[in-house]
Design an enzyme around this catalytic site. Sequence first.
Site, PDB file in Angstrom:
ATOM      1  N   GLY A  44       0.788  -1.169   0.011  1.00 45.56           N
ATOM      2  CA  GLY A  44      -0.012  -0.107  -0.058  1.00 45.56           C
ATOM      3  C   GLY A  44       0.830   1.354  -0.159  1.00 45.56           C
ATOM      4  O   GLY A  44       2.152   1.030   0.019  1.00 45.56           O
ATOM      5  N   ASP A  45       0.246   2.333  -0.290  1.00 50.83           N
ATOM      6  CA  ASP A  45       0.841   3.623  -0.506  1.00 50.83           C
ATOM      7  C   ASP A  45       2.177   3.822  -1.316  1.00 50.83           C
ATOM      8  O   ASP A  45       2.862   4.468  -1.074  1.00 50.83           O
ATOM      9  CB  ASP A  45       1.528   4.094   1.172  1.00 50.83           C
ATOM     10  CG  ASP A  45       0.342   4.025   2.166  1.00 50.83           C
ATOM     11  OD1 ASP A  45      -0.780   4.554   1.717  1.00 50.83           O
ATOM     12  OD2 ASP A  45       0.467   3.800   3.330  1.00 50.83           O
ATOM     13  N   LYS A  59      -0.182   5.336  -5.868  1.00 52.46           N
ATOM     14  CA  LYS A  59      -1.265   4.823  -6.588  1.00 52.46           C
ATOM     15  C   LYS A  59      -1.988   6.173  -7.004  1.00 52.46           C
ATOM     16  O   LYS A  59      -2.413   6.303  -8.428  1.00 52.46           O
ATOM     17  CB  LYS A  59      -2.229   3.723  -6.002  1.00 52.46           C
ATOM     18  CG  LYS A  59      -1.570   2.401  -5.828  1.00 52.46           C
ATOM     19  CD  LYS A  59      -2.476   1.642  -5.255  1.00 52.46           C
ATOM     20  CE  LYS A  59      -3.059   2.004  -3.789  1.00 52.46           C
ATOM     21  NZ  LYS A  59      -1.987   2.084  -2.616  1.00 52.46           N
ATOM     22  N   GLY A  60      -2.435   6.930  -6.181  1.00 52.43           N
ATOM     23  CA  GLY A  60      -3.183   8.101  -6.226  1.00 52.43           C
ATOM     24  C   GLY A  60      -2.571   9.080  -7.140  1.00 52.43           C
ATOM     25  O   GLY A  60      -3.287   9.368  -8.406  1.00 52.43           O
ATOM     26  N   ASN A 107     -10.293   3.191   4.417  1.00 50.81           N
ATOM     27  CA  ASN A 107      -9.147   2.997   4.978  1.00 50.81           C
ATOM     28  C   ASN A 107      -7.766   3.402   3.988  1.00 50.81           C
ATOM     29  O   ASN A 107      -6.794   3.655   4.481  1.00 50.81           O
ATOM     30  CB  ASN A 107      -8.706   1.364   5.206  1.00 50.81           C
ATOM     31  CG  ASN A 107      -9.349   0.471   3.949  1.00 50.81           C
ATOM     32  OD1 ASN A 107      -9.740   1.123   3.176  1.00 50.81           O
ATOM     33  ND2 ASN A 107      -8.855  -0.784   4.114  1.00 50.81           N
ATOM     34  N   GLY A 154      -5.948   6.060   1.548  1.00 54.06           N
ATOM     35  CA  GLY A 154      -5.619   7.477   1.480  1.00 54.06           C
ATOM     36  C   GLY A 154      -4.788   7.651   0.259  1.00 54.06           C
ATOM     37  O   GLY A 154      -3.601   7.322   0.402  1.00 54.06           O
ATOM     38  N   HIS A 155      -5.349   8.469  -0.809  1.00 56.32           N
ATOM     39  CA  HIS A 155      -4.457   8.266  -2.113  1.00 56.32           C
ATOM     40  C   HIS A 155      -4.263  10.107  -2.186  1.00 56.32           C
ATOM     41  O   HIS A 155      -5.224  10.613  -2.347  1.00 56.32           O
ATOM     42  CB  HIS A 155      -5.153   7.781  -3.123  1.00 56.32           C
ATOM     43  CG  HIS A 155      -5.613   6.482  -3.063  1.00 56.32           C
ATOM     44  ND1 HIS A 155      -6.130   5.595  -4.096  1.00 56.32           N
ATOM     45  CD2 HIS A 155      -5.135   5.590  -2.171  1.00 56.32           C
ATOM     46  CE1 HIS A 155      -6.366   4.299  -3.629  1.00 56.32           C
ATOM     47  NE2 HIS A 155      -5.723   4.122  -2.711  1.00 56.32           N
ATOM     48  N   THR A 156      -3.145  10.279  -2.142  1.00 58.56           N
ATOM     49  CA  THR A 156      -2.577  11.701  -2.162  1.00 58.56           C
ATOM     50  C   THR A 156      -2.386  12.035  -3.497  1.00 58.56           C
ATOM     51  O   THR A 156      -1.551  11.441  -4.280  1.00 58.56           O
ATOM     52  CB  THR A 156      -1.406  11.997  -1.185  1.00 58.56           C
ATOM     53  OG1 THR A 156      -1.699  11.221  -0.010  1.00 58.56           O
ATOM     54  CG2 THR A 156      -1.110  13.559  -1.104  1.00 58.56           C
ATOM     55  N   ARG A 212     -23.638 -12.382   4.851  1.00 60.63           N
ATOM     56  CA  ARG A 212     -24.776 -12.009   4.346  1.00 60.63           C
ATOM     57  C   ARG A 212     -25.611 -11.306   5.535  1.00 60.63           C
ATOM     58  O   ARG A 212     -26.954 -11.638   5.609  1.00 60.63           O
ATOM     59  CB  ARG A 212     -25.386 -13.404   3.923  1.00 60.63           C
ATOM     60  CG  ARG A 212     -24.633 -14.012   2.834  1.00 60.63           C
ATOM     61  CD  ARG A 212     -24.818 -15.465   2.688  1.00 60.63           C
ATOM     62  NE  ARG A 212     -24.562 -16.275   3.898  1.00 60.63           N
ATOM     63  CZ  ARG A 212     -24.382 -17.609   3.761  1.00 60.63           C
ATOM     64  NH1 ARG A 212     -25.160 -18.344   2.840  1.00 60.63           N
ATOM     65  NH2 ARG A 212     -24.107 -18.205   5.008  1.00 60.63           N
ATOM     66  N   GLN A 230      -4.876  -0.031  -1.157  1.00 61.60           N
ATOM     67  CA  GLN A 230      -4.205  -1.032  -0.509  1.00 61.60           C
ATOM     68  C   GLN A 230      -3.051  -1.546  -1.619  1.00 61.60           C
ATOM     69  O   GLN A 230      -2.816  -1.051  -2.687  1.00 61.60           O
ATOM     70  CB  GLN A 230      -4.852  -1.967   0.109  1.00 61.60           C
ATOM     71  CG  GLN A 230      -5.763  -1.633   1.493  1.00 61.60           C
ATOM     72  CD  GLN A 230      -7.029  -0.967   1.136  1.00 61.60           C
ATOM     73  OE1 GLN A 230      -7.703  -1.503   0.335  1.00 61.60           O
ATOM     74  NE2 GLN A 230      -7.147   0.396   1.509  1.00 61.60           N
ATOM     75  N   THR A 249      -4.124   7.734   8.679  1.00 58.38           N
ATOM     76  CA  THR A 249      -3.763   7.849  10.172  1.00 58.38           C
ATOM     77  C   THR A 249      -2.757   8.667  10.806  1.00 58.38           C
ATOM     78  O   THR A 249      -2.815   8.855  11.912  1.00 58.38           O
ATOM     79  CB  THR A 249      -3.821   6.298  10.691  1.00 58.38           C
ATOM     80  OG1 THR A 249      -2.626   5.716  10.018  1.00 58.38           O
ATOM     81  CG2 THR A 249      -5.029   5.357  10.194  1.00 58.38           C
ATOM     82  N   ASP A 252      13.326   9.623  -6.293  1.00 55.48           N
ATOM     83  CA  ASP A 252      13.937  10.792  -5.488  1.00 55.48           C
ATOM     84  C   ASP A 252      14.099  10.657  -3.831  1.00 55.48           C
ATOM     85  O   ASP A 252      15.221  11.310  -3.427  1.00 55.48           O
ATOM     86  CB  ASP A 252      13.149  12.025  -5.630  1.00 55.48           C
ATOM     87  CG  ASP A 252      11.641  11.936  -5.195  1.00 55.48           C
ATOM     88  OD1 ASP A 252      10.878  11.028  -5.729  1.00 55.48           O
ATOM     89  OD2 ASP A 252      11.246  12.858  -4.217  1.00 55.48           O
TER      90      ASP A 252
END
Length: 422
Positions: free
Chosen positions: A12-13, A16-17, A38, A40-42, A143, A223, A299, A331
């Site tokens: 994750g992180d 992707k964003g 859950n 968080g895409h920056t 269900r 994720q 978070t 970088d």
Amino acid sequence: MANSILVGAQWGDEGKGKIIDFLTEQADIVVRSQGGNNAGHTVIAGSKKYVLHLIPSGILRSGKVCFIGNGVVIDPVSLVEEIEGLKAQKIKVGKNLVISESAHLVLPYHRLLDAQKEAQKGKKKIGTTKRGIGPAYGDKIARTGLRMSDLARPEVFSAKLKAKIAENNKILKACGEKPLNFKAVNEAYLAAGAKLKQYIANTAVLLHEALGQKKEILFEGAQGTFLDIDHGTYPYVTSSNTTSGGASTGSGFPPHRIDKVIGVMKAYTTRVGEGPFPTEDDVISDMLHGMGREFGATTGRARRCGWFDAVATRYAGIINGIDELSITNLDGLDGLETIKVCVAYKLGRKTIEVPPNDCDLLAQCKPVYIELPGWKTPTENARKFSDLPVNAQKYVKKIAELTGAKLTIVSIGPGREQTIVL
Ligand code: GDP
Ligand code: IMO
Ligand code: MG
């Protein structure tokens, strides 16, 4: 660009964003198919920073339509806040957002149970985001969940909610937690439901129509591969299929209509929460945190950091069928004399090249490293591959080769312009 799935190839992180935002320029539709807030895409666009949790990152570009598919779990109150937050930042949210009527709801008892389960686990906790994700997917699979289609019919919703709150209050009480007040929850959720009603539709049918119209569809993974409920470092995972297969079941889009899978990975590795992480290393962790980097978007927790793990990303290549690779945060390594890359694991006396699925065994794995020379030059201003220092070029080519997919994008900063297309 064809129909593409973008997935995280690590924990994750991966950025992707940022890459979704970049690729959206060529797409017509962006679809989230799993996970919840859950994520968080920056995205940094111009001088503005946006953090997306439930809404696809494609929302930032005008003329694009964003879908929240059936596989996503939605906290309606938090989604309304996210929509209002975007509007306050002058982003249009209206007909360009469509939400599946079959997406399950995250309710307050899911969040409380998530926190309770974590507390009970003590040292063995997962380190969840405490957004109620696990309990919400638990209800879905058992269900017994509530869906967006329920929220759209207030009477149906209230009756179902009343029963669910009565059932969960018994559990919460046994945990020493305050019981939930039906009236308060009902009012807050119905108010959110009234605001969201305009967006609810049968997204699978709309995607089918878009396919017929030859629209280009981009599936935005949340994720990463090793947080996948089936293929990740279980139980230190999230509760959805974060790998490419999840895009199809989580949206109702047929797998054979998807043309390619794009994997996103950092030039090093990070992980938030507990669980095995073979290449975790204090040197790189201290360096990145010292640069003010690698603090979570959801978070605010400091992310654990380590060297690039080619054993893991090669496996991610297999599970997802990664065709093309985007490498981000190159970088972050600019200041290093030499850079370690994990090419195998030692498990006891054995050398292995596939990560064990059992997380206790993975925790025993010791990385086997090769060292590559660093470049000790800032890369943030590079705009073409040839602008990168030769050692940086060699580094990204090497980690792409070890992963086993074609390198197509290198990112050297959070900005849109800091994106090199090969
Ligand atoms: P996601 O969850 O995969 O979308 O990733 P996050 O947004 O949670 O974390 C990635 C972080 O790295 C964000 O703060 C991005 O703005 C930032 N980022 C993405 N690509 C680059 C890059 O190439 N260099 C730098 N310095 N930051 C980047
Ligand atoms: P994006 O989309 C990184 C992690 C949590 C925890 C585990 C389970 O921004 O890459 P959960 O709340 O899902 O039950 O937590 O999964 N986790 C993430 N880590 N990026 C994310 O999303 C994550 N979403 C969940 O830290 O270890
Ligand atoms: Mg993130």
